[in-house]
Structures are given as structure tokens and as C-alpha cells.
Design a protein around this motif. Structure first.
Motif, PDB file in Angstrom:
ATOM      1  N   ALA A   1       0.885  -0.870  -0.036  1.00  0.00           N
ATOM      2  CA  ALA A   1      -0.058   0.063  -0.031  1.00  0.00           C
ATOM      3  C   ALA A   1       0.878   1.032  -0.054  1.00  0.00           C
ATOM      4  CB  ALA A   1      -0.820   0.107   1.229  1.00  0.00           C
ATOM      5  N   THR A   2       1.992   1.269   0.752  1.00  0.00           N
ATOM      6  CA  THR A   2       2.985   2.314   0.909  1.00  0.00           C
ATOM      7  C   THR A   2       3.477   2.558  -0.675  1.00  0.00           C
ATOM      8  OG1 THR A   2       3.506   1.921   3.152  1.00  0.00           O
ATOM      9  CG2 THR A   2       4.827   3.540   2.135  1.00  0.00           C
ATOM     10  N   ARG A   3       3.932   1.607  -1.281  1.00  0.00           N
ATOM     11  CA  ARG A   3       4.585   1.609  -2.550  1.00  0.00           C
ATOM     12  C   ARG A   3       3.660   2.078  -3.585  1.00  0.00           C
ATOM     13  NH1 ARG A   3       9.726   2.451  -1.917  1.00  0.00           N
ATOM     14  NH2 ARG A   3      10.005   2.306  -4.041  1.00  0.00           N
ATOM     15  N   LEU A   4       2.579   1.850  -3.638  1.00  0.00           N
ATOM     16  CA  LEU A   4       1.203   2.409  -4.756  1.00  0.00           C
ATOM     17  C   LEU A   4       1.004   3.723  -4.190  1.00  0.00           C
ATOM     18  CD1 LEU A   4      -0.779  -1.037  -4.461  1.00  0.00           C
ATOM     19  CD2 LEU A   4       0.349  -0.126  -6.509  1.00  0.00           C
ATOM     20  N   ALA A   5       0.819   4.150  -3.203  1.00  0.00           N
ATOM     21  CA  ALA A   5       0.601   5.375  -2.478  1.00  0.00           C
ATOM     22  C   ALA A   5       1.680   6.390  -3.145  1.00  0.00           C
ATOM     23  CB  ALA A   5       0.397   5.499  -1.030  1.00  0.00           C
ATOM     24  N   ALA A   6       2.974   5.706  -2.867  1.00  0.00           N
ATOM     25  CA  ALA A   6       4.132   6.905  -3.104  1.00  0.00           C
ATOM     26  C   ALA A   6       4.078   6.957  -4.953  1.00  0.00           C
ATOM     27  CB  ALA A   6       5.410   6.223  -2.852  1.00  0.00           C
ATOM     28  N   ARG A   7       3.649   6.137  -5.658  1.00  0.00           N
ATOM     29  CA  ARG A   7       3.562   6.296  -6.988  1.00  0.00           C
ATOM     30  C   ARG A   7       2.659   7.380  -7.330  1.00  0.00           C
ATOM     31  NH1 ARG A   7       3.090   0.511  -9.668  1.00  0.00           N
ATOM     32  NH2 ARG A   7       4.277  -0.199  -8.361  1.00  0.00           N
ATOM     33  N   LEU A   8       1.582   7.280  -6.588  1.00  0.00           N
ATOM     34  CA  LEU A   8       0.507   8.253  -6.724  1.00  0.00           C
ATOM     35  C   LEU A   8       0.556   9.759  -6.558  1.00  0.00           C
ATOM     36  CD1 LEU A   8      -2.729   6.562  -5.431  1.00  0.00           C
ATOM     37  CD2 LEU A   8      -2.421   7.459  -7.735  1.00  0.00           C
ATOM     38  N   VAL A   9       1.714  10.038  -5.721  1.00  0.00           N
ATOM     39  CA  VAL A   9       1.680  11.331  -5.297  1.00  0.00           C
ATOM     40  C   VAL A   9       2.137  12.254  -6.464  1.00  0.00           C
ATOM     41  CG1 VAL A   9       3.331  12.807  -3.965  1.00  0.00           C
ATOM     42  CG2 VAL A   9       2.712  10.745  -3.001  1.00  0.00           C
ATOM     43  N   PRO A  10       2.878  12.147  -7.519  1.00  0.00           N
ATOM     44  CA  PRO A  10       2.963  12.962  -8.599  1.00  0.00           C
ATOM     45  C   PRO A  10       1.772  13.212  -9.308  1.00  0.00           C
ATOM     46  CG  PRO A  10       4.790  11.514  -8.887  1.00  0.00           C
ATOM     47  CD  PRO A  10       3.818  10.974  -7.564  1.00  0.00           C
ATOM     48  N   ARG A  11       0.716  12.200  -9.623  1.00  0.00           N
ATOM     49  CA  ARG A  11      -0.439  12.479 -10.028  1.00  0.00           C
ATOM     50  C   ARG A  11      -1.311  13.354  -9.254  1.00  0.00           C
ATOM     51  NH1 ARG A  11      -4.845   7.915 -11.729  1.00  0.00           N
ATOM     52  NH2 ARG A  11      -6.270   9.192 -12.627  1.00  0.00           N
ATOM     53  N   ILE A  12      -1.317  13.052  -7.748  1.00  0.00           N
ATOM     54  CA  ILE A  12      -2.105  13.760  -6.970  1.00  0.00           C
ATOM     55  C   ILE A  12      -1.689  15.297  -7.013  1.00  0.00           C
ATOM     56  CG2 ILE A  12      -2.643  14.310  -4.420  1.00  0.00           C
ATOM     57  CD1 ILE A  12      -4.016  11.794  -5.565  1.00  0.00           C
ATOM     58  N   ARG A  13      -0.465  15.459  -6.844  1.00  0.00           N
ATOM     59  CA  ARG A  13       0.216  17.028  -6.920  1.00  0.00           C
ATOM     60  C   ARG A  13      -0.145  17.611  -8.163  1.00  0.00           C
ATOM     61  NH1 ARG A  13       0.185  19.195  -2.703  1.00  0.00           N
ATOM     62  NH2 ARG A  13       1.558  18.433  -1.165  1.00  0.00           N
ATOM     63  N   ALA A  14      -0.079  16.959  -9.233  1.00  0.00           N
ATOM     64  CA  ALA A  14      -0.711  17.390 -10.631  1.00  0.00           C
ATOM     65  C   ALA A  14      -2.048  18.033 -10.727  1.00  0.00           C
ATOM     66  CB  ALA A  14      -0.256  16.415 -11.757  1.00  0.00           C
ATOM     67  N   LEU A  15      -2.816  17.372  -9.921  1.00  0.00           N
ATOM     68  CA  LEU A  15      -4.251  17.662  -9.790  1.00  0.00           C
ATOM     69  C   LEU A  15      -4.484  18.786  -8.670  1.00  0.00           C
ATOM     70  CD1 LEU A  15      -5.916  13.995  -9.936  1.00  0.00           C
ATOM     71  CD2 LEU A  15      -6.201  15.942 -11.517  1.00  0.00           C
ATOM     72  N   ASN A  16      -3.745  18.822  -7.765  1.00  0.00           N
ATOM     73  CA  ASN A  16      -3.833  19.610  -6.328  1.00  0.00           C
ATOM     74  C   ASN A  16      -2.597  20.162  -5.932  1.00  0.00           C
ATOM     75  OD1 ASN A  16      -4.481  20.865  -4.281  1.00  0.00           O
ATOM     76  ND2 ASN A  16      -6.465  19.982  -3.880  1.00  0.00           N
ATOM     77  N   PRO A  17      -1.582  20.940  -6.257  1.00  0.00           N
ATOM     78  CA  PRO A  17      -0.576  21.139  -6.021  1.00  0.00           C
ATOM     79  C   PRO A  17      -0.356  21.834  -4.328  1.00  0.00           C
ATOM     80  CG  PRO A  17      -1.125  22.771  -7.843  1.00  0.00           C
ATOM     81  CD  PRO A  17      -2.160  21.803  -7.466  1.00  0.00           C
ATOM     82  N   THR A  18      -1.560  22.532  -3.806  1.00  0.00           N
ATOM     83  CA  THR A  18      -1.313  22.956  -2.728  1.00  0.00           C
ATOM     84  C   THR A  18      -1.973  22.200  -1.486  1.00  0.00           C
ATOM     85  OG1 THR A  18      -3.635  24.090  -3.034  1.00  0.00           O
ATOM     86  CG2 THR A  18      -1.719  25.254  -3.750  1.00  0.00           C
ATOM     87  N   ALA A  19      -2.664  21.031  -1.713  1.00  0.00           N
ATOM     88  CA  ALA A  19      -3.252  20.369  -0.443  1.00  0.00           C
ATOM     89  C   ALA A  19      -2.071  19.880   0.487  1.00  0.00           C
ATOM     90  CB  ALA A  19      -3.999  19.068  -1.262  1.00  0.00           C
ATOM     91  N   HIS A  20      -2.618  19.839   1.421  1.00  0.00           N
ATOM     92  CA  HIS A  20      -1.832  19.132   2.495  1.00  0.00           C
ATOM     93  C   HIS A  20      -1.623  17.599   2.477  1.00  0.00           C
ATOM     94  CE1 HIS A  20       0.452  19.316   6.358  1.00  0.00           C
ATOM     95  NE2 HIS A  20      -0.309  17.948   6.703  1.00  0.00           N
ATOM     96  N   LEU A  21      -0.636  17.077   2.178  1.00  0.00           N
ATOM     97  CA  LEU A  21      -0.396  15.588   2.109  1.00  0.00           C
ATOM     98  C   LEU A  21      -0.034  14.742   3.462  1.00  0.00           C
ATOM     99  CD1 LEU A  21       1.626  14.862  -1.194  1.00  0.00           C
ATOM    100  CD2 LEU A  21      -0.872  15.010  -0.824  1.00  0.00           C
ATOM    101  N   CYS A  22      -0.851  13.872   3.913  1.00  0.00           N
ATOM    102  CA  CYS A  22      -0.558  13.335   5.132  1.00  0.00           C
ATOM    103  C   CYS A  22      -0.707  11.539   4.749  1.00  0.00           C
ATOM    104  CB  CYS A  22      -1.805  13.254   6.261  1.00  0.00           C
ATOM    105  SG  CYS A  22      -1.781  12.326   7.422  1.00  0.00           S
ATOM    106  N   PHE A  23       0.395  10.967   5.498  1.00  0.00           N
ATOM    107  CA  PHE A  23       0.290   9.509   5.237  1.00  0.00           C
ATOM    108  C   PHE A  23       0.164   8.794   6.677  1.00  0.00           C
ATOM    109  CE2 PHE A  23       2.538  10.618   1.528  1.00  0.00           C
ATOM    110  CZ  PHE A  23       2.544   9.640   0.411  1.00  0.00           C
ATOM    111  N   TYR A  24      -0.706   7.806   6.905  1.00  0.00           N
ATOM    112  CA  TYR A  24      -1.233   7.380   7.971  1.00  0.00           C
ATOM    113  C   TYR A  24      -1.213   5.844   8.154  1.00  0.00           C
ATOM    114  CZ  TYR A  24      -6.065   7.252   6.572  1.00  0.00           C
ATOM    115  OH  TYR A  24      -7.229   6.902   6.042  1.00  0.00           O
ATOM    116  N   GLY A  25      -0.870   5.245   9.045  1.00  0.00           N
ATOM    117  CA  GLY A  25      -1.220   3.753   9.233  1.00  0.00           C
ATOM    118  C   GLY A  25       0.405   3.021   9.636  1.00  0.00           C
TER     119      GLY A  25
END
Length: 174
Positions: A62-86
Motif C-alpha cells: 500500500a505504501t509503494r502504491l501510494a508513493a507512486r500516486l503522489v506526482p499525479r495527486i500533486r498535478a491535480l492539486n499542488p497545494t493540498a496538505h499531504l498526510c500518510f497514516y497507518g
């Protein structure tokens, strides 16, 4: 404020790690969208509207898959606060902060997510004040599963006569 909780991989189960914090955040006044990317596509409109995007990382995959998503998330929303939990957030803290995570929460994470939401909602800096790993004993509330894919879309047991039964699990690592 819109909060998006994302699960990328949960072994075919409906993620309690989204349902539980969704209830806590809604109680605190957040508008919550839950995205279980193992069962549904990423919804760009939810990401674009979010002030807080939190990835649930209960295991390595889950961590590796989430890490791969970060560039796409940042492209969609560059200002959101990012959190990882678990469970795997705190052990991968340096790696996740390198991806742009503003908050890392391990152990009992619900109260920490509410704290981040409240800071961001009030216009304060989202800088982490909650401990990276919280061992606080929480009084859990009923999870909110309404924003998740229905249980029938998750793992099922096929019994000897061919009938299918919904299966469950126990969150033993917490």
C-alpha cells in the motif's frame, strides 16, 4: 473543508482505515471523500477540491502504491496538505517526507487526522504537532462506511454449495 482519504491496497477487504477516520473527521466538521483505489478509479474532482489528502498505508505494498500516486495527486492539486497514516507511515517517514508529506501518523491515527484537519481549517500552518506515533488509547466511534464501495464488491467466501458469503476481518495490528 474537503478531506480525501485514500486506500490503495487492503487485501480485498473494505478498509477500516478509511471508515474509522471518516467518522472522526465528519464529527469534527469535515466533508470527507473516501477513495478505495483497489475497487474504484481515482476521482480527480475529489482530489482537486481537497485541502487535506491522506493516504492509508497499513502495509508495504500500500505504501509503494501510494508513493507512486503522489506526482499525479500533486498535478491535480499542488497545494493540498499531504498526510500518510497507518502502520507503515512512521517506519517510512523520511521517504514519505521526501515525497512532500506534511504529516506522518502511526499507531492510533484518528485523533491526529482530526488535529491536522482543524489546524488547516482554521487557516493555520498544517505543520505536524501530533506525535508521529501515537499510543494514546482511543475511544472508537462507529465507522462511516457510506462513502466506500459496497461490501458486496469485496472479498467473498464461496461455500461448498456454491453460495457466496461476505467475509470480514479483525484489525489486529492496532
Amino acid at each position: 473543508m474537503q478531506v480525501v482519504l485514500i486506500s490503495t491496497y487492503e487485501l480485498g477487504r473494505q478498509p477500516f482505515g478509511l471508515a474509522s477516520p471518516a467518522a472522526w473527521l465528519e464529527r469534527a466538521g469535515a466533508t470527507v471523500a473516501c477513495l478505495d483505489l483497489s475497487r474504484e478509479p481515482l476521482r480527480g474532482e475529489a482530489i482537486h477540491a481537497a485541502g487535506l489528502i491522506a493516504f492509508y498505508v497499513p502495509m508495504h505494498t500500500a505504501t509503494r502504491l501510494a508513493a507512486r500516486l503522489v506526482p499525479r495527486i500533486r498535478a491535480l492539486n499542488p497545494t493540498a496538505h499531504l498526510c500518510f497514516y497507518g502502520l507503515y507511515a512512521s517506519v517510512n517517514e523520511a521517504f514519505l517526507r521526501g515525497l512532500g508529506a506534511g504529516t506522518i501518523l502511526g499507531g492510533e491515527f484518528e485523533a491526529g487526522l482530526v488535529s491536522v484537519f482543524k489546524r488547516l481549517e482554521s487557516g493555520r500552518n498544517g505543520a505536524q504537532s501530533a506525535p508521529v506515533v501515537s499510543l494514546e488509547r482511543l475511544k472508537f466511534i462507529t465507522p462511516d462506511r457510506s462513502g466506500l464501495v459496497p461490501l458486496g464488491e469485496y472479498a467473498r467466501l464461496i461455500v461448498s454449495d456454491g453460495q457466496r458469503r461476505t467475509v470480514g476481518y479483525t484489525e489486529a495490528s492496532r
